[in-house]
Design a protein around this motif. Structure first.
Motif, PDB file in Angstrom:
ATOM      1  N   ASN A   1       0.802  -1.218   0.000  1.00 31.89           N
ATOM      2  CA  ASN A   1       0.000   0.000   0.000  1.00 31.89           C
ATOM      3  C   ASN A   1       0.842   1.278   0.000  1.00 31.89           C
ATOM      4  OD1 ASN A   1      -2.379  -1.501   0.099  1.00 31.89           O
ATOM      5  ND2 ASN A   1      -2.347  -1.589   2.333  1.00 31.89           N
ATOM      6  N   ASN A   2       2.139   1.160  -0.024  1.00 31.77           N
ATOM      7  CA  ASN A   2       2.996   2.336   0.058  1.00 31.77           C
ATOM      8  C   ASN A   2       2.980   3.157  -1.224  1.00 31.77           C
ATOM      9  OD1 ASN A   2       3.715   1.714   2.645  1.00 31.77           O
ATOM     10  ND2 ASN A   2       5.741   0.913   2.137  1.00 31.77           N
ATOM     11  N   VAL A   3       2.911   4.479  -1.056  1.00 29.79           N
ATOM     12  CA  VAL A   3       2.964   5.414  -2.178  1.00 29.79           C
ATOM     13  C   VAL A   3       3.987   6.488  -1.829  1.00 29.79           C
ATOM     14  CG1 VAL A   3       1.677   7.007  -3.644  1.00 29.79           C
ATOM     15  CG2 VAL A   3       0.523   4.989  -2.699  1.00 29.79           C
ATOM     16  N   PHE A   4       4.876   6.793  -2.784  1.00 23.14           N
ATOM     17  CA  PHE A   4       5.924   7.779  -2.560  1.00 23.14           C
ATOM     18  C   PHE A   4       5.867   8.871  -3.627  1.00 23.14           C
ATOM     19  CE2 PHE A   4       7.438   3.809  -0.761  1.00 23.14           C
ATOM     20  CZ  PHE A   4       7.926   4.201   0.484  1.00 23.14           C
ATOM     21  N   ARG A   5       6.243  10.081  -3.220  1.00 21.46           N
ATOM     22  CA  ARG A   5       6.375  11.208  -4.148  1.00 21.46           C
ATOM     23  C   ARG A   5       7.867  11.493  -4.294  1.00 21.46           C
ATOM     24  NH1 ARG A   5       2.634  15.722  -2.450  1.00 21.46           N
ATOM     25  NH2 ARG A   5       4.062  15.911  -0.663  1.00 21.46           N
ATOM     26  N   ILE A   6       8.361  11.446  -5.537  1.00 22.99           N
ATOM     27  CA  ILE A   6       9.802  11.481  -5.793  1.00 22.99           C
ATOM     28  C   ILE A   6      10.167  12.728  -6.601  1.00 22.99           C
ATOM     29  CG2 ILE A   6      11.718  10.287  -6.915  1.00 22.99           C
ATOM     30  CD1 ILE A   6      10.204   7.666  -6.464  1.00 22.99           C
ATOM     31  N   THR A   7      11.239  13.402  -6.192  1.00 19.58           N
ATOM     32  CA  THR A   7      11.792  14.523  -6.936  1.00 19.58           C
ATOM     33  C   THR A   7      13.306  14.347  -7.031  1.00 19.58           C
ATOM     34  OG1 THR A   7      11.926  15.816  -4.887  1.00 19.58           O
ATOM     35  CG2 THR A   7       9.975  16.143  -6.250  1.00 19.58           C
ATOM     36  N   GLY A   8      13.950  15.139  -7.906  1.00 13.64           N
ATOM     37  CA  GLY A   8      15.401  15.074  -8.014  1.00 13.64           C
ATOM     38  C   GLY A   8      15.872  14.939  -9.447  1.00 13.64           C
ATOM     39  N   SER A   9      17.138  14.600  -9.606  1.00 17.94           N
ATOM     40  CA  SER A   9      17.732  14.508 -10.945  1.00 17.94           C
ATOM     41  C   SER A   9      18.760  13.383 -10.976  1.00 17.94           C
ATOM     42  CB  SER A   9      18.395  15.830 -11.333  1.00 17.94           C
ATOM     43  OG  SER A   9      19.417  16.168 -10.415  1.00 17.94           O
ATOM     44  N   LEU A  10      18.983  12.852 -12.171  1.00 10.69           N
ATOM     45  CA  LEU A  10      19.936  11.767 -12.372  1.00 10.69           C
ATOM     46  C   LEU A  10      20.724  12.001 -13.651  1.00 10.69           C
ATOM     47  CD1 LEU A  10      17.630   8.699 -11.566  1.00 10.69           C
ATOM     48  CD2 LEU A  10      19.432   9.595 -10.082  1.00 10.69           C
ATOM     49  N   THR A  11      21.893  11.375 -13.744  1.00  8.70           N
ATOM     50  CA  THR A  11      22.701  11.398 -14.958  1.00  8.70           C
ATOM     51  C   THR A  11      23.188   9.980 -15.230  1.00  8.70           C
ATOM     52  OG1 THR A  11      24.775  11.819 -13.793  1.00  8.70           O
ATOM     53  CG2 THR A  11      23.497  13.745 -14.475  1.00  8.70           C
ATOM     54  N   GLY A  12      23.793   9.786 -16.401  1.00  9.40           N
ATOM     55  CA  GLY A  12      24.338   8.468 -16.689  1.00  9.40           C
ATOM     56  C   GLY A  12      24.930   8.377 -18.076  1.00  9.40           C
ATOM     57  N   ILE A  13      25.347   7.165 -18.424  1.00 12.24           N
ATOM     58  CA  ILE A  13      25.895   6.854 -19.739  1.00 12.24           C
ATOM     59  C   ILE A  13      25.068   5.720 -20.328  1.00 12.24           C
ATOM     60  CG2 ILE A  13      27.910   6.130 -21.050  1.00 12.24           C
ATOM     61  CD1 ILE A  13      28.296   8.809 -19.705  1.00 12.24           C
ATOM     62  N   SER A  14      24.628   5.892 -21.572  1.00 10.53           N
ATOM     63  CA  SER A  14      23.765   4.899 -22.210  1.00 10.53           C
ATOM     64  C   SER A  14      24.572   3.697 -22.676  1.00 10.53           C
ATOM     65  CB  SER A  14      23.028   5.513 -23.401  1.00 10.53           C
ATOM     66  OG  SER A  14      23.883   5.579 -24.540  1.00 10.53           O
TER      67      SER A  14
ATOM     68  N   ILE B   1      26.501   7.296 -24.763  1.00  8.69           N
ATOM     69  CA  ILE B   1      25.983   8.656 -24.865  1.00  8.69           C
ATOM     70  C   ILE B   1      25.602   9.170 -23.482  1.00  8.69           C
ATOM     71  CG2 ILE B   1      24.101  10.076 -25.808  1.00  8.69           C
ATOM     72  CD1 ILE B   1      24.084   8.158 -28.217  1.00  8.69           C
ATOM     73  N   SER B   2      26.062  10.373 -23.152  1.00  6.89           N
ATOM     74  CA  SER B   2      25.724  10.978 -21.860  1.00  6.89           C
ATOM     75  C   SER B   2      24.271  11.423 -21.858  1.00  6.89           C
ATOM     76  CB  SER B   2      26.623  12.188 -21.594  1.00  6.89           C
ATOM     77  OG  SER B   2      27.976  11.811 -21.526  1.00  6.89           O
ATOM     78  N   TRP B   3      23.605  11.197 -20.720  1.00  8.10           N
ATOM     79  CA  TRP B   3      22.218  11.641 -20.603  1.00  8.10           C
ATOM     80  C   TRP B   3      21.994  12.182 -19.185  1.00  8.10           C
ATOM     81  CZ3 TRP B   3      19.241   9.617 -16.735  1.00  8.10           C
ATOM     82  CH2 TRP B   3      19.701   8.436 -16.156  1.00  8.10           C
ATOM     83  N   SER B   4      20.932  12.949 -19.028  1.00  8.50           N
ATOM     84  CA  SER B   4      20.555  13.442 -17.708  1.00  8.50           C
ATOM     85  C   SER B   4      19.051  13.666 -17.688  1.00  8.50           C
ATOM     86  CB  SER B   4      21.273  14.756 -17.377  1.00  8.50           C
ATOM     87  OG  SER B   4      20.885  15.773 -18.291  1.00  8.50           O
ATOM     88  N   HIS B   5      18.471  13.662 -16.504  1.00 10.78           N
ATOM     89  CA  HIS B   5      17.067  14.033 -16.427  1.00 10.78           C
ATOM     90  C   HIS B   5      16.774  14.808 -15.152  1.00 10.78           C
ATOM     91  CE1 HIS B   5      15.540  10.313 -14.033  1.00 10.78           C
ATOM     92  NE2 HIS B   5      15.295  11.367 -13.301  1.00 10.78           N
ATOM     93  N   GLN B   6      15.770  15.634 -15.252  1.00 11.83           N
ATOM     94  CA  GLN B   6      15.303  16.440 -14.144  1.00 11.83           C
ATOM     95  C   GLN B   6      13.805  16.223 -13.991  1.00 11.83           C
ATOM     96  OE1 GLN B   6      17.091  18.652 -12.052  1.00 11.83           O
ATOM     97  NE2 GLN B   6      15.179  18.713 -10.885  1.00 11.83           N
ATOM     98  N   ILE B   7      13.360  15.889 -12.790  1.00 11.50           N
ATOM     99  CA  ILE B   7      11.925  15.741 -12.541  1.00 11.50           C
ATOM    100  C   ILE B   7      11.325  17.133 -12.414  1.00 11.50           C
ATOM    101  CG2 ILE B   7      10.159  14.851 -10.962  1.00 11.50           C
ATOM    102  CD1 ILE B   7      12.137  12.638 -10.191  1.00 11.50           C
ATOM    103  N   VAL B   8      10.390  17.467 -13.293  1.00 15.31           N
ATOM    104  CA  VAL B   8       9.789  18.804 -13.276  1.00 15.31           C
ATOM    105  C   VAL B   8       8.412  18.804 -12.626  1.00 15.31           C
ATOM    106  CG1 VAL B   8      11.115  19.621 -15.255  1.00 15.31           C
ATOM    107  CG2 VAL B   8       8.922  18.493 -15.651  1.00 15.31           C
TER     108      VAL B   8
END
Length: 288
Positions: A202-215, A219-226
């Motif tokens: 039954n757990n529900v979480f609200r997540i924010t933040g950003s991540l980066t990585g290599i595919s 290829i370099s990638w990044s994301h930002q939760i808007v």
């Protein structure tokens, strides 16, 4: 006046090699921009990043559930309803919890897992009131090897009255085809439903933040939760996708060009799909 044609020819002769090099360089750059980031690669980066995030959040929740089953969490009467297919070992002296899936089984969240998840606790308390480091020992999910670590800080109660904690992701997935995908960064998750309920489903979480990585293609990638991502374990336990809501912007680039796309996880409904906007196209992706 008579023109010096031989002088003109000599100048052209000297210029031609430079012109050829410039043309070839321009063609090479154009090829780099059109071949390094194809639509299929953009979709693959999004799918691999989402799969990696999904599994990392599941691993944290498995650690929470296993802690209850190992009897090291209060209140002791709380039990997990996840399908158990692992053995837990708690070493009080070293404050290490071992979650052993053995040679493999289909257990929490319907995935095939084998190997071990190792949870090392800080000195202060257990569970949400202790810092934890989650590592892996010959650990595989659906045939893909997971290495690295998750560092989960102890929880605090925020202004809205929810437990929240920050966690750092340092994750590498070696896919069964031989390619690797990395995931690094920090996120915050707020426990907005299911607190002290009868089970972790039954757990529900609200997540924010950003991540980066290599595919998988380097290829370099990044994301930002808007818009905050909602991780609903009710949906995951029913065989649907973990993320039911939220928007992130994912960017990927080679040395000369950067592209940003929008990923939308939906409007709160349990299903198995999400969308990625590429130029004017909206592409629906079915989650693994």
């Amino acid at each position: 006046m008579k023109k010096n044609n031989s002088f003109t020819i000599r100048k052209l002769t000297l210029l031609i090699p430079g012109i050829v090099v410039a043309i070839l360089t321009l063609q090479s750059c154009q090829e780099d921009e059109t071949t390094e980031l194809t639509r299929d690669e953009e979709i693959a980066i999004t799918e691999n990043a989402t799969f990696s995030e999904d599994v990392s959040d599941e691993d944290i929740e498995i650690a929470n559930s296993a802690e209850i089953e190992a009897g090291i969490q209060e209140p002791a009467s709380r039990e997990s309803s996840s399908e158990k297919c692992y053995a837990t070992t708690w070493d009080a002296a070293t404050r290490i919890l071992t979650i052993d899936f053995g040679e493999g089984c289909v257990g929490p969240y319907g995935r095939q897992r084998r190997g071990k998840i190792i949870v090392s606790y800080g000195e202060e308390g257990n569970y949400y009131v202790a810092d934890r480091t989650i590592t892996f020992d010959n650990y595989f999910v659906n045939g893909n090897q997971i290495t690295g670590e998750l560092y989960v800080e102890k929880a605090v109660i925020n202004e809205e009255g929810f437990y929240e904690n920050n966690y750092t992701v340092n994750y590498t997935i070696l896919f069964n085809g031989g390619t690797t995908f990395t995931l690094n960064g920090s996120r915050k998750r707020e426990w907005i439903a299911g607190v002290l309920d009868d089970n972790f489903a039954n757990n529900v979480f609200r997540i924010t933040g950003s991540l980066t990585g290599i595919s998988t293609r380097g290829i370099s990638w990044s994301h930002q939760i808007v818009e905050p991502i909602i991780a609903d374990f009710n949906c995951r336990s029913e065989g649907n996708f973990l993320y039911t809501q939220g928007i992130k912007e994912i960017s990927y680039s080679n040395s000369r060009r950067k592209r940003t796309r929008t990923v939308d996880y939906g409007d709160g409904i349990c299903d198995r799909s999400y969308t990625i906007a590429i130029n004017n196209d909206l592409i629906t992706i079915t989650a693994e």
